[in-house]
Design a protein around this motif. Structure first.
Motif, PDB file in Angstrom:
ATOM      1  N   ALA A  71      -9.496   7.763 -15.279  1.00 36.77           N
ATOM      2  CA  ALA A  71      -8.577   6.615 -15.236  1.00 36.77           C
ATOM      3  C   ALA A  71      -8.307   6.201 -13.789  1.00 36.77           C
ATOM      4  O   ALA A  71      -8.272   5.003 -13.479  1.00 36.77           O
ATOM      5  N   ALA A  72      -8.129   7.164 -12.901  1.00 39.11           N
ATOM      6  CA  ALA A  72      -7.898   6.849 -11.489  1.00 39.11           C
ATOM      7  C   ALA A  72      -9.130   6.197 -10.872  1.00 39.11           C
ATOM      8  O   ALA A  72      -9.015   5.254 -10.077  1.00 39.11           O
ATOM      9  N   ALA A  73     -10.314   6.686 -11.239  1.00 42.25           N
ATOM     10  CA  ALA A  73     -11.553   6.084 -10.733  1.00 42.25           C
ATOM     11  C   ALA A  73     -11.646   4.632 -11.183  1.00 42.25           C
ATOM     12  O   ALA A  73     -11.978   3.744 -10.397  1.00 42.25           O
ATOM     13  N   ARG A  74     -11.344   4.389 -12.448  1.00 38.66           N
ATOM     14  CA  ARG A  74     -11.403   3.020 -12.975  1.00 38.66           C
ATOM     15  C   ARG A  74     -10.411   2.118 -12.275  1.00 38.66           C
ATOM     16  O   ARG A  74     -10.699   0.970 -11.933  1.00 38.66           O
ATOM     17  N   ALA A  75      -9.208   2.642 -12.036  1.00 39.09           N
ATOM     18  CA  ALA A  75      -8.176   1.857 -11.349  1.00 39.09           C
ATOM     19  C   ALA A  75      -8.600   1.484  -9.936  1.00 39.09           C
ATOM     20  O   ALA A  75      -8.177   0.449  -9.418  1.00 39.09           O
ATOM     21  N   SER A  76      -9.474   2.290  -9.341  1.00 42.88           N
ATOM     22  CA  SER A  76      -9.949   1.992  -7.987  1.00 42.88           C
ATOM     23  C   SER A  76     -11.134   1.022  -7.988  1.00 42.88           C
ATOM     24  O   SER A  76     -11.636   0.665  -6.928  1.00 42.88           O
ATOM     25  N   GLY A  77     -11.602   0.624  -9.183  1.00 41.10           N
ATOM     26  CA  GLY A  77     -12.688  -0.337  -9.284  1.00 41.10           C
ATOM     27  C   GLY A  77     -14.036   0.259  -9.627  1.00 41.10           C
ATOM     28  O   GLY A  77     -15.033  -0.452  -9.711  1.00 41.10           O
ATOM     29  N   CYS A  78     -14.098   1.552  -9.834  1.00 43.46           N
ATOM     30  CA  CYS A  78     -15.345   2.231 -10.198  1.00 43.46           C
ATOM     31  C   CYS A  78     -15.508   2.184 -11.717  1.00 43.46           C
ATOM     32  O   CYS A  78     -14.566   2.492 -12.462  1.00 43.46           O
ATOM     33  N   ALA A  79     -16.671   1.798 -12.188  1.00 42.84           N
ATOM     34  CA  ALA A  79     -16.938   1.794 -13.631  1.00 42.84           C
ATOM     35  C   ALA A  79     -16.973   3.228 -14.132  1.00 42.84           C
ATOM     36  O   ALA A  79     -17.454   4.130 -13.442  1.00 42.84           O
ATOM     37  N   THR A  80     -16.481   3.462 -15.351  1.00 40.61           N
ATOM     38  CA  THR A  80     -16.402   4.813 -15.900  1.00 40.61           C
ATOM     39  C   THR A  80     -17.129   4.909 -17.237  1.00 40.61           C
ATOM     40  O   THR A  80     -17.005   4.035 -18.091  1.00 40.61           O
ATOM     41  N   ILE A  81     -17.859   5.995 -17.377  1.00 42.81           N
ATOM     42  CA  ILE A  81     -18.639   6.245 -18.584  1.00 42.81           C
ATOM     43  C   ILE A  81     -18.287   7.632 -19.097  1.00 42.81           C
ATOM     44  O   ILE A  81     -18.396   8.619 -18.359  1.00 42.81           O
ATOM     45  N   ALA A  82     -17.858   7.717 -20.347  1.00 35.38           N
ATOM     46  CA  ALA A  82     -17.539   9.004 -20.961  1.00 35.38           C
ATOM     47  C   ALA A  82     -18.760   9.535 -21.698  1.00 35.38           C
ATOM     48  O   ALA A  82     -19.416   8.796 -22.435  1.00 35.38           O
ATOM     49  N   ILE A  83     -19.064  10.813 -21.490  1.00 32.06           N
ATOM     50  CA  ILE A  83     -20.129  11.480 -22.232  1.00 32.06           C
ATOM     51  C   ILE A  83     -19.534  12.662 -22.975  1.00 32.06           C
ATOM     52  O   ILE A  83     -18.402  13.056 -22.740  1.00 32.06           O
ATOM     53  N   LYS A  84     -20.305  13.194 -23.890  1.00 34.29           N
ATOM     54  CA  LYS A  84     -19.883  14.316 -24.737  1.00 34.29           C
ATOM     55  C   LYS A  84     -18.654  13.951 -25.559  1.00 34.29           C
ATOM     56  O   LYS A  84     -17.787  14.759 -25.831  1.00 34.29           O
ATOM     57  N   VAL A  85     -18.617  12.693 -25.971  1.00 34.05           N
ATOM     58  CA  VAL A  85     -17.507  12.132 -26.731  1.00 34.05           C
ATOM     59  C   VAL A  85     -17.271  12.897 -28.031  1.00 34.05           C
ATOM     60  O   VAL A  85     -16.137  13.109 -28.443  1.00 34.05           O
TER      61      VAL A  85
END
Length: 140
Positions: A71-85
């Motif tokens: 969430a912090a990475a996304r807030a800084s503008g970095c796209a985030t991808i979740a794996i092992k969902v």
């Protein structure tokens, strides 16, 4: 999007050698529109958020610990991808529909742009897609 895969030695891979510089050169040369890294640690997420366009990391009901970092990475503008969902092929939360619960957990989480669902079974994939649609409709 070009992602470098880490085997869990995120700091060593990203801070020793020229991995970050190599990714930047690939992006700057136009060979990739965006670059990132698949990591397994908080430190890896932090470095990716500071230096790259995207970060991919394990996140789900079986391993929620990296959620705040993503969430912090996304807030800084970095796209985030979740794996092992789905907990590496196993939905792990108790309930009537553990796969739906797993999808709801990830797709309603703050800061997740994309969820990767891995399977080799077309029926499992179809079921996961349907559950993702339900999750997204409920949290729209």
């Amino acid at each position: 999007l070009l992602l470098l895969h880490s085997d869990g030695r995120d700091l060593e891979i990203l801070e020793s050698g020229d991995a970050l510089e190599g990714l930047r050169r690939i992006r700057e040369s136009g060979k990739a529109r965006a670059v990132g890294v698949s990591v397994k640690t908080r430190d890896g997420i932090e470095i990716a958020a500071r230096e790259l366009d995207a970060v991919m990391a394990p996140f789900g009901v079986a391993h929620p610990e990296l959620g705040p970092d993503l969430a912090a990475a996304r807030a800084s503008g970095c796209a985030t991808i979740a794996i092992k969902v789905l907990g590496q092929g196993h939905a792990v939360r108790e309930g009537e529909d553990p796969v739906q619960n797993a999808m709801d957990h990830v797709l309603s989480a703050e800061g997740i742009d994309l969820a990767v669902i891995g399977t080799i079974n077309p029926l499992h994939l179809a079921a996961a897609v349907e559950r993702a649609r339900i999750s997204l409709d409920e949290h729209a």
